[in-house]
Design an enzyme around this catalytic site. Structure first.
Site, mmCIF file in Angstrom:
data_model
loop_
_atom_site.group_PDB
_atom_site.id
_atom_site.type_symbol
_atom_site.label_atom_id
_atom_site.label_comp_id
_atom_site.label_asym_id
_atom_site.label_seq_id
_atom_site.Cartn_x
_atom_site.Cartn_y
_atom_site.Cartn_z
ATOM 1 N N HIS A 91 0.855 -1.183 0.000
ATOM 2 C CA HIS A 91 0.000 0.000 0.000
ATOM 3 C C HIS A 91 0.891 1.234 0.000
ATOM 4 O O HIS A 91 1.608 1.468 0.971
ATOM 5 C CB HIS A 91 -0.910 -0.016 1.236
ATOM 6 C CG HIS A 91 -1.836 -1.194 1.280
ATOM 7 N ND1 HIS A 91 -3.097 -1.175 0.738
ATOM 8 C CD2 HIS A 91 -1.663 -2.461 1.769
ATOM 9 C CE1 HIS A 91 -3.674 -2.360 0.908
ATOM 10 N NE2 HIS A 91 -2.822 -3.160 1.526
ATOM 11 N N LEU A 92 0.861 1.986 -1.097
ATOM 12 C CA LEU A 92 1.718 3.179 -1.204
ATOM 13 C C LEU A 92 1.010 4.445 -0.723
ATOM 14 O O LEU A 92 1.641 5.482 -0.571
ATOM 15 C CB LEU A 92 2.217 3.357 -2.645
ATOM 16 C CG LEU A 92 3.123 2.230 -3.168
ATOM 17 C CD1 LEU A 92 3.495 2.482 -4.629
ATOM 18 C CD2 LEU A 92 4.388 2.093 -2.324
ATOM 19 N N ARG A 93 -0.311 4.353 -0.495
ATOM 20 C CA ARG A 93 -1.120 5.422 0.130
ATOM 21 C C ARG A 93 -1.337 6.669 -0.711
ATOM 22 O O ARG A 93 -2.167 7.497 -0.352
ATOM 23 C CB ARG A 93 -0.518 5.843 1.480
ATOM 24 C CG ARG A 93 -0.425 4.719 2.495
ATOM 25 C CD ARG A 93 -1.800 4.210 2.906
ATOM 26 N NE ARG A 93 -1.717 3.258 3.999
ATOM 27 C CZ ARG A 93 -2.418 2.123 4.050
ATOM 28 N NH1 ARG A 93 -3.252 1.806 3.080
ATOM 29 N NH2 ARG A 93 -2.318 1.313 5.082
ATOM 30 N N ASP A 96 -8.749 -5.166 -2.384
ATOM 31 C CA ASP A 96 -8.065 -5.349 -1.106
ATOM 32 C C ASP A 96 -8.388 -4.252 -0.095
ATOM 33 O O ASP A 96 -8.577 -3.093 -0.428
ATOM 34 C CB ASP A 96 -6.543 -5.424 -1.296
ATOM 35 C CG ASP A 96 -5.839 -5.746 0.023
ATOM 36 O OD1 ASP A 96 -6.276 -6.695 0.694
ATOM 37 O OD2 ASP A 96 -4.908 -5.018 0.408
ATOM 38 N N HIS A 99 -8.760 -10.502 -1.049
ATOM 39 C CA HIS A 99 -8.592 -10.390 0.404
ATOM 40 C C HIS A 99 -9.762 -11.176 0.985
ATOM 41 O O HIS A 99 -10.887 -10.666 1.032
ATOM 42 C CB HIS A 99 -8.638 -8.897 0.785
ATOM 43 C CG HIS A 99 -8.881 -8.614 2.232
ATOM 44 N ND1 HIS A 99 -7.987 -7.911 3.008
ATOM 45 C CD2 HIS A 99 -9.915 -8.921 3.060
ATOM 46 C CE1 HIS A 99 -8.465 -7.793 4.244
ATOM 47 N NE2 HIS A 99 -9.638 -8.400 4.300
ATOM 48 N N HIS A 147 -2.619 -12.840 1.347
ATOM 49 C CA HIS A 147 -2.299 -13.016 2.773
ATOM 50 C C HIS A 147 -3.058 -14.152 3.475
ATOM 51 O O HIS A 147 -3.865 -13.925 4.368
ATOM 52 C CB HIS A 147 -2.465 -11.716 3.544
ATOM 53 C CG HIS A 147 -3.683 -10.881 3.209
ATOM 54 N ND1 HIS A 147 -4.950 -11.390 3.127
ATOM 55 C CD2 HIS A 147 -3.801 -9.566 2.955
ATOM 56 C CE1 HIS A 147 -5.800 -10.407 2.837
ATOM 57 N NE2 HIS A 147 -5.115 -9.294 2.723
ATOM 58 N N ASP A 190 2.271 -6.955 2.301
ATOM 59 C CA ASP A 190 1.091 -6.208 2.770
ATOM 60 C C ASP A 190 1.526 -4.969 3.558
ATOM 61 O O ASP A 190 0.911 -4.606 4.563
ATOM 62 C CB ASP A 190 0.136 -7.082 3.589
ATOM 63 C CG ASP A 190 -1.277 -6.481 3.666
ATOM 64 O OD1 ASP A 190 -1.519 -5.420 3.058
ATOM 65 O OD2 ASP A 190 -2.130 -7.078 4.352
ATOM 66 N N PHE A 196 -6.004 -1.198 10.688
ATOM 67 C CA PHE A 196 -5.270 -2.460 10.517
ATOM 68 C C PHE A 196 -3.988 -2.223 9.715
ATOM 69 O O PHE A 196 -3.966 -1.395 8.806
ATOM 70 C CB PHE A 196 -6.126 -3.464 9.738
ATOM 71 C CG PHE A 196 -7.329 -3.981 10.483
ATOM 72 C CD1 PHE A 196 -7.186 -4.969 11.451
ATOM 73 C CD2 PHE A 196 -8.609 -3.504 10.201
ATOM 74 C CE1 PHE A 196 -8.299 -5.472 12.120
ATOM 75 C CE2 PHE A 196 -9.726 -4.000 10.864
ATOM 76 C CZ PHE A 196 -9.581 -4.984 11.824
ATOM 77 N N GLY A 197 -2.931 -2.988 10.034
ATOM 78 C CA GLY A 197 -1.777 -3.037 9.135
ATOM 79 C C GLY A 197 -0.469 -2.569 9.737
ATOM 80 O O GLY A 197 -0.438 -1.767 10.676
HETATM 81 ZN ZN LIG Z 1 -5.965 -7.374 2.607
HETATM 82 ZN ZN LIG Z 2 -3.403 -5.173 1.858
#
Ligand SMILES: [Zn+2]
Ligand SMILES: [Zn+2]
Length: 426
Positions: free
Chosen positions: A63-65, A153, A180, A233, A306, A324-325
């Protein structure tokens, strides 16, 4: 004409049956020669004795946001983290703000990444408009714009009907649908794995069934459509077993696991708090054992980070409120070496397959090889380098990692994209 000679490294490319102390010559971004003792007048030389010279690592899931989440990461900081972790290419997930569901957004992402000039970006575009689960995006134009696969995702593809349509349409374009896998009804606001630890901590749990019912649904549809399903994942023993069985039955399925899911159990939540909050959650010791068994027996096709950066003001909240993450680009290789290679669970060659050969195959890119005439994307790493990870010294804009302060054995020492050195460990 730019040229680079990498000398005396252990050149390891399972796809090319290469494993030996060899030199490697790259000219104009292309691998010209792999042979013992190459002598050539070059612009730059890297002495790689004692290091592994592998085809560039590809992260299928990060995830580069940008756009919309620049407070946590930008394309530039995310790609700086990627190359520091040894990744020459990453697949960017579409759950930015706005969601990458249009050819314009996909093209903008690819162009920005090209301007940054670090790792390559292969976008995964949204399966559904806005990832809302209502109607499919325009797959053909998105692929033409640079998308290498599709996913919603952050959430699952909402319904079985939509998933079936997505697989049918992606099958015609020969790109994967990555999912996901989660049933939001079963997750029901949970923040960690459901089990004795969540009970002890008084936190809402996410049961294994939340992931497994969705994996079962997707495998049925992959079988019916014959299209390529990529399960993102995988975190539970049951899901791993379903993927194993499906592969045996000839269903076109691949899967990835993250370093945190093969390293940590849900016990980590008590110690690391929100830096151990991710989705899918860290699971039980039994699940972690099944993930490692799946890696060892080849059920797992790829490691994927991820990488999910969140600025401190977003992540330093109550367990129930934090997003999350965790970040993962700069620790993935070290975790794989420290947790799996050094204890003898997998070989170095198997590691390269999981980080490069198979990811390249899954997204149908002519990468993951070190063959003459091929693209000069190369990761050089020292499998025995001892170091301590400090999140504050990382290149990601965010710091949300449970591995801060961990001692590791093994790190990337040089990352080369199209023959250009984009990272060197000092
Ligand atoms: Zn995910
Ligand atoms: Zn993800």
């Amino acid at each position: 004409m730019a040229s680079l000679l990498i000398k005396n490294g252990r050149v390891l490319s399972p796809e090319d049956n290469l494993d030996g102390e060899l030199d490697l010559l790259v000219e104009d971004g292309v691998i010209r020669q792999v042979a013992p003792r190459i002598t050539a007048r070059v612009d730059e030389t890297i002495e790689a004795r004692g290091h592994v010279v592998a085809p560039g690592f590809i992260d299928l899931h990060c995830h580069l946001r940008e756009p919309g989440g620049e407070i946590s990461e930008t394309i530039e900081t995310g790609l700086a983290a990627a190359v520091a972790g040894g990744f020459t290419a990453v697949c960017a997930m579409p759950n930015t703000r706005p969601v990458n569901d249009s050819p314009e957004a996909t093209r903008t992402l690819v162009e920005k990444a090209r301007r940054v000039g670090l790792a390559r970006v292969f976008p995964m575009a949204a399966v559904s408009l806005g990832s809302q689960g209502e109607s499919l995006t325009d797959f053909a134009t998105l692929v033409a714009a640079g998308a290498v696969g599709f996913t919603d995702d952050g959430r699952p593809v909402k319904t079985a009907g939509l998933m079936e349509q997505a697989l049918e349409r992606a099958g015609g374009l020969d790109v994967p649908i990555a999912d996901h896998c989660e049933d939001p009804g079963l997750s029901a606001g949970g923040v960690m794995n459901e089990g004795p630890i969540s009970e002890r901590l008084g936190l809402r749990g996410i049961p294994n069934s939340s992931e497994e019912t969705c994996v079962a649904r997707d495998l049925d549809l992959a079988e019916a459509t014959g299209a390529h399903l990529h399960v993102q994942h995988v975190s539970t023993a049951g899901a791993m077993e379903m993927v194993r069985t499906a592969k045996r039955q000839g269903i076109r399925v691949t899967c990835e696991v993250t370093p945190h899911h093969f390293t940590l159990t849900d016990e980590a939540v008590a110690q690391y708090g929100t830096n151990a909050k991710m989705n899918p959650p860290l699971r039980s010791a039994r699940d972690v054992g099944a993930i490692i068994a799946g890696i060892m027996d080849g059920t797992v096709d790829a490691f994927a980070t991820d990488h999910a950066p969140h600025a401190p003001e977003l992540k330093q909240k109550l367990m129930s409120e934090a997003p999350f993450g965790i970040i993962g680009l700069e620790t993935a290789l070290a975790l794989a070496l420290t947790q799996l290679v050094h204890p003898g669970r997998i070989s170095l060659a198997h590691l390269v397959v999981l980080l490069s050969t198979n990811p390249a195959r899954i997204i149908h890119q002519p990468l993951g090889r070190l063959t003459g005439g091929g693209t000069g994307d190369i990761t050089i790493f020292d499998p025995n380098l001892e170091w301590t990870y400090r999140a504050t010294e990382g290149r990601s804009k965010s710091r949300n990692s449970p591995f801060d302060g961990w001692k590791f054995i093994g790190a990337a020492t040089a990352t080369i994209v199209a023959g250009k050195i984009v990272y060197r460990r000092s």
